[in-house]
Design a protein around this motif. Structure first.
Motif, PDB file in Angstrom:
ATOM      1  N   LYS A 180       0.821  -1.207   0.000  1.00 52.02           N
ATOM      2  CA  LYS A 180       0.000   0.000   0.000  1.00 52.02           C
ATOM      3  C   LYS A 180       0.855   1.257   0.000  1.00 52.02           C
ATOM      4  O   LYS A 180       0.453   2.316  -0.490  1.00 52.02           O
ATOM      5  CB  LYS A 180      -0.914  -0.021   1.235  1.00 52.02           C
ATOM      6  CG  LYS A 180      -2.028   1.004   1.213  1.00 52.02           C
ATOM      7  CD  LYS A 180      -2.965   0.789   2.382  1.00 52.02           C
ATOM      8  CE  LYS A 180      -4.137   1.765   2.342  1.00 52.02           C
ATOM      9  NZ  LYS A 180      -5.069   1.554   3.476  1.00 52.02           N
ATOM     10  N   LYS A 181       2.069   1.147   0.530  1.00 50.02           N
ATOM     11  CA  LYS A 181       2.971   2.300   0.585  1.00 50.02           C
ATOM     12  C   LYS A 181       3.646   2.577  -0.762  1.00 50.02           C
ATOM     13  O   LYS A 181       4.395   3.543  -0.897  1.00 50.02           O
ATOM     14  CB  LYS A 181       4.034   2.054   1.655  1.00 50.02           C
ATOM     15  CG  LYS A 181       3.471   1.967   3.068  1.00 50.02           C
ATOM     16  CD  LYS A 181       4.576   1.697   4.092  1.00 50.02           C
ATOM     17  CE  LYS A 181       4.003   1.594   5.498  1.00 50.02           C
ATOM     18  NZ  LYS A 181       5.062   1.290   6.495  1.00 50.02           N
ATOM     19  N   GLY A 182       3.403   1.716  -1.741  1.00 53.90           N
ATOM     20  CA  GLY A 182       3.963   1.942  -3.064  1.00 53.90           C
ATOM     21  C   GLY A 182       5.322   1.321  -3.293  1.00 53.90           C
ATOM     22  O   GLY A 182       5.908   1.498  -4.363  1.00 53.90           O
ATOM     23  N   SER A 183       5.820   0.600  -2.309  1.00 52.60           N
ATOM     24  CA  SER A 183       7.107  -0.079  -2.483  1.00 52.60           C
ATOM     25  C   SER A 183       6.857  -1.558  -2.760  1.00 52.60           C
ATOM     26  O   SER A 183       5.819  -2.110  -2.406  1.00 52.60           O
ATOM     27  CB  SER A 183       7.968   0.068  -1.223  1.00 52.60           C
ATOM     28  OG  SER A 183       7.363  -0.586  -0.128  1.00 52.60           O
ATOM     29  N   TYR A 184       7.818  -2.187  -3.417  1.00 53.26           N
ATOM     30  CA  TYR A 184       7.749  -3.618  -3.619  1.00 53.26           C
ATOM     31  C   TYR A 184       8.361  -4.330  -2.417  1.00 53.26           C
ATOM     32  O   TYR A 184       9.277  -3.802  -1.779  1.00 53.26           O
ATOM     33  CB  TYR A 184       8.486  -4.020  -4.894  1.00 53.26           C
ATOM     34  CG  TYR A 184       7.693  -3.747  -6.141  1.00 53.26           C
ATOM     35  CD1 TYR A 184       6.842  -4.713  -6.673  1.00 53.26           C
ATOM     36  CD2 TYR A 184       7.770  -2.518  -6.778  1.00 53.26           C
ATOM     37  CE1 TYR A 184       6.099  -4.469  -7.809  1.00 53.26           C
ATOM     38  CE2 TYR A 184       7.033  -2.255  -7.925  1.00 53.26           C
ATOM     39  CZ  TYR A 184       6.201  -3.232  -8.429  1.00 53.26           C
ATOM     40  OH  TYR A 184       5.458  -2.977  -9.550  1.00 53.26           O
ATOM     41  N   ALA A 185       7.847  -5.490  -2.126  1.00 56.85           N
ATOM     42  CA  ALA A 185       8.374  -6.288  -1.020  1.00 56.85           C
ATOM     43  C   ALA A 185       8.496  -7.737  -1.466  1.00 56.85           C
ATOM     44  O   ALA A 185       7.748  -8.203  -2.328  1.00 56.85           O
ATOM     45  CB  ALA A 185       7.464  -6.187   0.203  1.00 56.85           C
ATOM     46  N   VAL A 186       9.446  -8.430  -0.860  1.00 55.63           N
ATOM     47  CA  VAL A 186       9.620  -9.860  -1.109  1.00 55.63           C
ATOM     48  C   VAL A 186       8.899 -10.630  -0.008  1.00 55.63           C
ATOM     49  O   VAL A 186       9.066 -10.337   1.174  1.00 55.63           O
ATOM     50  CB  VAL A 186      11.107 -10.254  -1.127  1.00 55.63           C
ATOM     51  CG1 VAL A 186      11.254 -11.769  -1.296  1.00 55.63           C
ATOM     52  CG2 VAL A 186      11.843  -9.526  -2.242  1.00 55.63           C
TER      53      VAL A 186
END
Length: 259
Positions: A118-124
């Protein structure tokens, strides 16, 4: 404590002289937080483990960039570890991140993947099957290839097999280099052993024929490994290493609904 795995992280960081924003070498930070290796990899239950997971992700991504070109993706440095969560907790997390109920229903913890938060960053997000440092290393290697040029959401249906082939190639090569010398074994959850005749394995078989420097040229030419739009141009780069039929396979869409 896995002294061997400490040497793995240390070697990765030292190879490129990685340091934090204050200029402190990551190797020094590893020394300060090495007690995190006393526990299984976890984001939630050990600050030291959290720090080491973040450093490990950045180190692996740095190595992927060295081989295949720069990453301009905005990403969260620490991966989420599936074994930290029950399935319901995982799904609730994704709902909180703004995912639709349909998306949440499709989430599977038996595989690792990347996703935009939701914060606009990608996560693994690491599979819950990865419960030790060596298996997390393998999963992060695979997913860091996808982080170079992400394809998520609707774009996930457009991913070509080349993308997954390179991800397996990178993960297998780094595991052989860093982990196998002291475990004397192959990765536990490699698709090469669990799905020897599946798409992952065949994509790896053909992608592995292409030297890394040529794969870097491919990514530079097309911006990613998953959206190669000109077969003739692709073959002008890799045609000395794979056949027309193998190229057709690699440039076909990866079907995530089958093995």
């Amino acid at each position: 404590m896995s002294i061997h795995f400490k040497k793995v992280i240390y070697s990765l960081c030292n190879q490129f002289k990685l340091h934090d924003n204050d200029g402190m070498p990551y190797t020094s930070i590893i020394e300060e937080n090495e007690s995190g290796l006393l526990v299984k990899p976890t984001k939630n239950n050990s600050y030291q483990s959290y720090v080491l997971l973040s450093i490990l992700t950045e180190s692996i991504l740095n190595l992927a960039e060295h081989l295949y070109g720069v990453c301009e993706t905005y990403y969260s440095t620490c991966p989420d570890i599936g074994s930290d969560y029950a399935l319901e907790e995982y799904r609730n997390y994704f709902l909180q991140q703004g995912k639709s109920l349909d998306d949440v229903r499709s989430i599977q913890l038996n595989r690792s993947f990347i996703s935009m938060t939701k914060k606009g960053s990608y996560a693994v997000f690491v599979s819950n099957a990865a419960t030790n440092w060596e298996s997390v290393f393998y999963e992060l290697c695979h997913e860091c290839i996808h982080l170079l040029s992400p394809a998520t959401g609707d774009l996930k249906n457009e991913v070509q097999r080349l993308d997954e082939g390179v991800a397996v190639k990178f993960a297998e090569a780094q595991y052989r280099k860093y982990i196998t010398p002291y475990t004397y074994s192959h990765p536990t959850y490699s698709p090469l052993t669990s799905q020897p005749n599946g798409q992952y394995s065949t994509s790896y078989k053909y992608a592995n024929k292409i030297p890394d420097e040529k794969l870097k040229e491919v990514r530079l030419a097309f911006g990613s490994f998953w959206s190669v739009t000109d077969k003739d141009k692709f073959m002008s780069i890799v045609g000395n290493y794979i056949t027309e039929e193998e190229a057709d396979y690699l440039l076909s869409k990866f079907d995530y609904n089958i093995p």
